[in-house]
Design an enzyme around this catalytic site. Sequence first.
Site, PDB file in Angstrom:
ATOM      1  N   SER A 329       0.794  -1.229   0.000  1.00 54.92           N
ATOM      2  CA  SER A 329       0.000   0.000   0.000  1.00 54.92           C
ATOM      3  C   SER A 329       0.824   1.276   0.000  1.00 54.92           C
ATOM      4  O   SER A 329       0.271   2.362  -0.212  1.00 54.92           O
ATOM      5  CB  SER A 329      -0.940  -0.004   1.211  1.00 54.92           C
ATOM      6  OG  SER A 329      -1.892  -1.043   1.101  1.00 54.92           O
ATOM      7  N   ASP A 353     -17.440   0.818  -2.046  1.00 56.82           N
ATOM      8  CA  ASP A 353     -16.446  -0.171  -1.606  1.00 56.82           C
ATOM      9  C   ASP A 353     -17.153  -1.210  -0.751  1.00 56.82           C
ATOM     10  O   ASP A 353     -17.300  -1.045   0.459  1.00 56.82           O
ATOM     11  CB  ASP A 353     -15.346   0.519  -0.808  1.00 56.82           C
ATOM     12  CG  ASP A 353     -14.265  -0.468  -0.337  1.00 56.82           C
ATOM     13  OD1 ASP A 353     -14.452  -1.686  -0.520  1.00 56.82           O
ATOM     14  OD2 ASP A 353     -13.245  -0.022   0.218  1.00 56.82           O
TER      15      ASP A 353
END
Length: 639
Positions: A329, A353
Amino acid sequence: MFEFKKTTHHLKRRMLIRVVVAGVFAALCFGGLGARLWYLQVVRYEGLAARADQNRIAVVPIPPRRGEIVDRNGVVLARNYRDYTLSITPAYVKQDMEDILNELGQLVYLSANDRRRFFQNLNQSGRYAPILLRNNLNDTEASWFAAHAYKFPGVDLSARWVREYPEGESAAHVLGYVGRISEADLETLEREGRSGNYRGSNIIGKKGIEKTWEETLHGRTGVEEVEVTATGRPVRTLSRIDPVPGSDLVLSLDIGLQKVAEQEFAGRRGALVAIEPSTGDVLAFVSAPSFDPNLFIDGIDVENWRKLNESPDHPLINRPLYGTYPIGSTYKPFVGLAALEMGKRSATERIPDPGFFELGGQRFRNAGSVAYGPTDMHRAIVVSSDTYFYSLGPDIGVNALHDFSQQFGFGQITGIDLDGERRGVLPSTEWKRQAYKKPDQQRWYAGETVSVAVGQGYNAFTLLQLAQATSVLANGGVYMKPHLVSLVENSQAGTLTPTVTEPSHVIPLKPENLEVIRNAMADVMRKGTARRAFAGAPYQAAGKTGTAQVYSLRGAKYKASEIDERLRDHALFMAYAPMENPKIALALIVENSGWGATVAAPVARRVFDYWLAPERQTAGHRPGEAVVAGRAPDSGSVQ
């Protein structure tokens, strides 16, 4: 009477003939001798005079003092000290080598390791090459041998400069080490036309700064003409050209910061690189575990070499430079910035999401299958929504992402002044065509772009590349080449020469897009995944946590306790501080340790706390200030 006179006359005549013949013979002899003398002294004068001088005059090379290496505040990291050594030139030894060692052992102490190393080097060297037998002789041992040296033709006592690394394992992968000149080194020196400058020298830089700055550190060899007797004993010095010592190097490294970072990796495997964004100065460069470079100076012994070489932790590998990792990430801020710069998505646009992204019937899930609901770019970076960035991958495209990311140094040789840097992998369709041979392997699939967008898949970057990219981001797109040597100090000329002064290039980034990414990274510290590690910090930092898979779970749930320790996820972190006026940017990885937020971020916090402490900032020096003010003058060369 007549007969008597006749006989006398005959005898006189014979005597006269003999005298004439003898005179002619003597004249011919003296004439031949004179002709020979004229030939030798007139015709052959120049050649024979040169040969006589060669027999009478010994040309002795004088090795230069190697330049020292100091940190940015003048702390000595590599220095020299005088040492007496015994060496043997096999061609001049008239007795069995074992016998001569036994006799020498009665004068000076020779350990079993000294003998073993000598015979090992004896088998690898030429007959006329001096071979080290014993070093670190004290004054008493040196004087005792000197008094008995006439008994040992071919054995020489000499003084030399010896390299020493006073900080031991600290910054070992930066400094590297010196070692005995090998046959491969000699071939390289001859190929480059530098072998003449190494006459009399027996060490050369092998790794790290010692190797990449070898020519600067080595200096220029001097020479002395000495009149000697037929037995080789020196009589007087005829002429001398003094050696020129090597230049000293001032590193950008701060050894205090380096040690703070190294302490955080005690008992762990990993890497950390910290850079000053405005200059490209590397402030800390950690590869854990480390090693003691002093072990290599006179040739490492078998036991220590086995420990280092066979260790499963691989302490000799320069992890920030050579190790390549998926960066997880920590790649997301750059992917988000790419989407903004290309107009693929606005900062305020929200996407659903549900905890996963679906493409072609395949689901790509968030870590822990967490669903974040409607998410914009700011929130996606703060909570580290994989789904949001999964969806960005196909929108941007792998080739466009490749072209954007390489500007920050991903998948590129940064050019840092260390040897052995790896390029890593910044994937693209062209890269895959060249990396694989079979046509079906060369094809790029849409799902591969999805993985690449969250720092997984084919991505494989060095920690140096991630730290450099973070530094460029903190510096508003201005790319300063990362470097460890900040200044070259020529003690002879009294000059200080900086190594990097101008940007390599500038990435044309829109300020409003930079602001979006920076604000999101700041909220990662305030209320996102790194909030606990940076709670109460007296400065505002901006960063991103990351966790990278070592191997694919193929849809299975990750349980660290059920996986071999060396197959567990890597913990990563990248950040810079202070946010408004960045003085330090870093990236770090703690191998096989789990979550970046819980393991890697606290390491960064302690590094930032040290570097940004008000008292350190007030007392801090710019590179070279302490060196210029406090360095002792050159003490000359060992003869």
